[in-house]
Design a protein around this motif. Structure first.
Motif, PDB file in Angstrom:
ATOM      1  N   TRP A 290      31.669  47.847  -2.404  1.00  0.00           N
ATOM      2  CA  TRP A 290      30.840  48.914  -1.852  1.00  0.00           C
ATOM      3  C   TRP A 290      29.809  49.339  -2.886  1.00  0.00           C
ATOM      4  N   ARG A 291      28.592  49.633  -2.448  1.00  0.00           N
ATOM      5  CA  ARG A 291      27.507  50.025  -3.347  1.00  0.00           C
ATOM      6  C   ARG A 291      27.762  51.403  -3.934  1.00  0.00           C
ATOM      7  N   SER A 292      28.224  52.316  -3.110  1.00  0.00           N
ATOM      8  CA  SER A 292      28.533  53.655  -3.603  1.00  0.00           C
ATOM      9  C   SER A 292      29.778  54.172  -2.905  1.00  0.00           C
TER      10      SER A 292
ATOM     11  N   THR B  81      45.590  60.756  -3.618  1.00  0.00           N
ATOM     12  CA  THR B  81      45.118  60.940  -2.248  1.00  0.00           C
ATOM     13  C   THR B  81      43.715  61.519  -2.305  1.00  0.00           C
ATOM     14  N   TYR B  82      42.889  61.122  -1.319  1.00  0.00           N
ATOM     15  CA  TYR B  82      41.493  61.570  -1.327  1.00  0.00           C
ATOM     16  C   TYR B  82      40.827  61.255   0.006  1.00  0.00           C
ATOM     17  N   ARG B  83      39.667  61.878   0.192  1.00  0.00           N
ATOM     18  CA  ARG B  83      38.788  61.599   1.334  1.00  0.00           C
ATOM     19  C   ARG B  83      37.650  60.762   0.778  1.00  0.00           C
ATOM     20  N   VAL B  84      37.359  59.615   1.407  1.00  0.00           N
ATOM     21  CA  VAL B  84      36.327  58.715   0.883  1.00  0.00           C
ATOM     22  C   VAL B  84      35.168  58.560   1.863  1.00  0.00           C
ATOM     23  N   SER B  85      33.997  58.391   1.280  1.00  0.00           N
ATOM     24  CA  SER B  85      32.806  57.977   2.022  1.00  0.00           C
ATOM     25  C   SER B  85      32.195  56.849   1.195  1.00  0.00           C
ATOM     26  N   ALA B  86      32.156  55.656   1.775  1.00  0.00           N
ATOM     27  CA  ALA B  86      31.672  54.483   1.039  1.00  0.00           C
ATOM     28  C   ALA B  86      30.578  53.797   1.844  1.00  0.00           C
ATOM     29  N   GLU B  87      29.597  53.242   1.123  1.00  0.00           N
ATOM     30  CA  GLU B  87      28.509  52.553   1.826  1.00  0.00           C
ATOM     31  C   GLU B  87      28.086  51.297   1.085  1.00  0.00           C
TER      32      GLU B  87
ATOM     33  N   PRO C  53      25.049  47.781   1.994  1.00  0.00           N
ATOM     34  CA  PRO C  53      24.033  47.305   2.936  1.00  0.00           C
ATOM     35  C   PRO C  53      24.644  46.616   4.159  1.00  0.00           C
ATOM     36  N   ASP C  54      24.028  46.852   5.306  1.00  0.00           N
ATOM     37  CA  ASP C  54      24.371  46.174   6.553  1.00  0.00           C
ATOM     38  C   ASP C  54      25.783  46.423   7.062  1.00  0.00           C
ATOM     39  N   VAL C  55      26.423  47.512   6.577  1.00  0.00           N
ATOM     40  CA  VAL C  55      27.764  47.865   7.038  1.00  0.00           C
ATOM     41  C   VAL C  55      27.759  49.364   7.319  1.00  0.00           C
ATOM     42  N   ALA C  56      28.411  49.769   8.392  1.00  0.00           N
ATOM     43  CA  ALA C  56      28.504  51.195   8.699  1.00  0.00           C
ATOM     44  C   ALA C  56      29.209  51.928   7.562  1.00  0.00           C
ATOM     45  N   ILE C  57      28.794  53.168   7.299  1.00  0.00           N
ATOM     46  CA  ILE C  57      29.455  53.956   6.261  1.00  0.00           C
ATOM     47  C   ILE C  57      30.930  54.090   6.623  1.00  0.00           C
ATOM     48  N   SER C  58      31.780  53.837   5.641  1.00  0.00           N
ATOM     49  CA  SER C  58      33.222  53.941   5.845  1.00  0.00           C
ATOM     50  C   SER C  58      33.678  55.320   5.408  1.00  0.00           C
ATOM     51  N   LYS C  59      34.324  56.043   6.324  1.00  0.00           N
ATOM     52  CA  LYS C  59      34.881  57.357   6.013  1.00  0.00           C
ATOM     53  C   LYS C  59      36.360  57.324   6.363  1.00  0.00           C
ATOM     54  N   ALA C  60      37.184  57.733   5.396  1.00  0.00           N
ATOM     55  CA  ALA C  60      38.623  57.640   5.614  1.00  0.00           C
ATOM     56  C   ALA C  60      39.378  58.606   4.715  1.00  0.00           C
ATOM     57  N   LEU C  61      40.616  58.876   5.103  1.00  0.00           N
ATOM     58  CA  LEU C  61      41.587  59.527   4.231  1.00  0.00           C
ATOM     59  C   LEU C  61      42.381  58.394   3.598  1.00  0.00           C
ATOM     60  N   CYS C  62      42.584  58.448   2.284  1.00  0.00           N
ATOM     61  CA  CYS C  62      43.228  57.337   1.585  1.00  0.00           C
ATOM     62  C   CYS C  62      44.369  57.815   0.701  1.00  0.00           C
ATOM     63  N   ALA C  63      45.290  56.915   0.473  1.00  0.00           N
ATOM     64  CA  ALA C  63      46.375  57.140  -0.479  1.00  0.00           C
ATOM     65  C   ALA C  63      46.644  55.829  -1.196  1.00  0.00           C
ATOM     66  N   SER C  64      46.730  55.894  -2.515  1.00  0.00           N
ATOM     67  CA  SER C  64      47.119  54.739  -3.317  1.00  0.00           C
ATOM     68  C   SER C  64      48.284  55.144  -4.202  1.00  0.00           C
ATOM     69  N   THR C  65      49.266  54.259  -4.295  1.00  0.00           N
ATOM     70  CA  THR C  65      50.434  54.497  -5.139  1.00  0.00           C
ATOM     71  C   THR C  65      50.404  53.506  -6.285  1.00  0.00           C
TER      72      THR C  65
END
Length: 119
Positions: free
Chosen positions: A60-62, A80-86, A88-100
């Motif tokens: 992801w670019r940002s 845990t966090y709320r992400v917004s990732a973008e 080129p040529d892909v819809a912005i990804s918005k999600a709630l995430c958890a990594s262990t």
């Protein structure tokens, strides 16, 4: 439990690079038989299945991570966090995430990651 400020910095940096640095970096910081849960249709992946499907989910670019929280229990840390990732040529990804992460042999390894879309 809590993490020291340097440990927090290391883990959040690893998590950001998980999104931005490509699949090879993600693989290098992830345990061999880790489990990841992605939105439908990808679903639940484990071990090598992750790397066969992850290429389009990295690089992801940002990425902006908000509402960051960390919990530690012994050698396990959960981010845990709320992400917004973008990118080129892909819809912005918005999600709630958890990594262990597991602290093993003086290094942190991701043992699970989960994404729940928000938009």
């Amino acid at each position: 439990g809590t993490l020291s400020p340097p440990e927090r910095e290391v883990l959040w940096d690893m998590e950001e690079r998980f999104w931005t640095s490509g699949a090879d970096n993600a693989r290098a910081t992830t345990a061999t038989n880790a489990v990841m849960i992605f939105p439908y249709p990808t679903g639940i992946l484990q071990g090598d299945q992750i790397w066969n499907n992850l290429r389009e989910r990295t690089g992801w670019r940002s990425v902006v991570m908000a509402e960051r929280r960390v919990m530690r229990c012994g050698d396990i840390a959960v981010l845990t966090y709320r992400v917004s990732a973008e990118k080129p040529d892909v819809a912005i990804s918005k999600a709630l995430c958890a990594s262990t992460y597991l602290h093993d042999d003086d290094r942190w390894l991701r043992i699970s990651h989960q994404q729940t879309p928000t938009a």
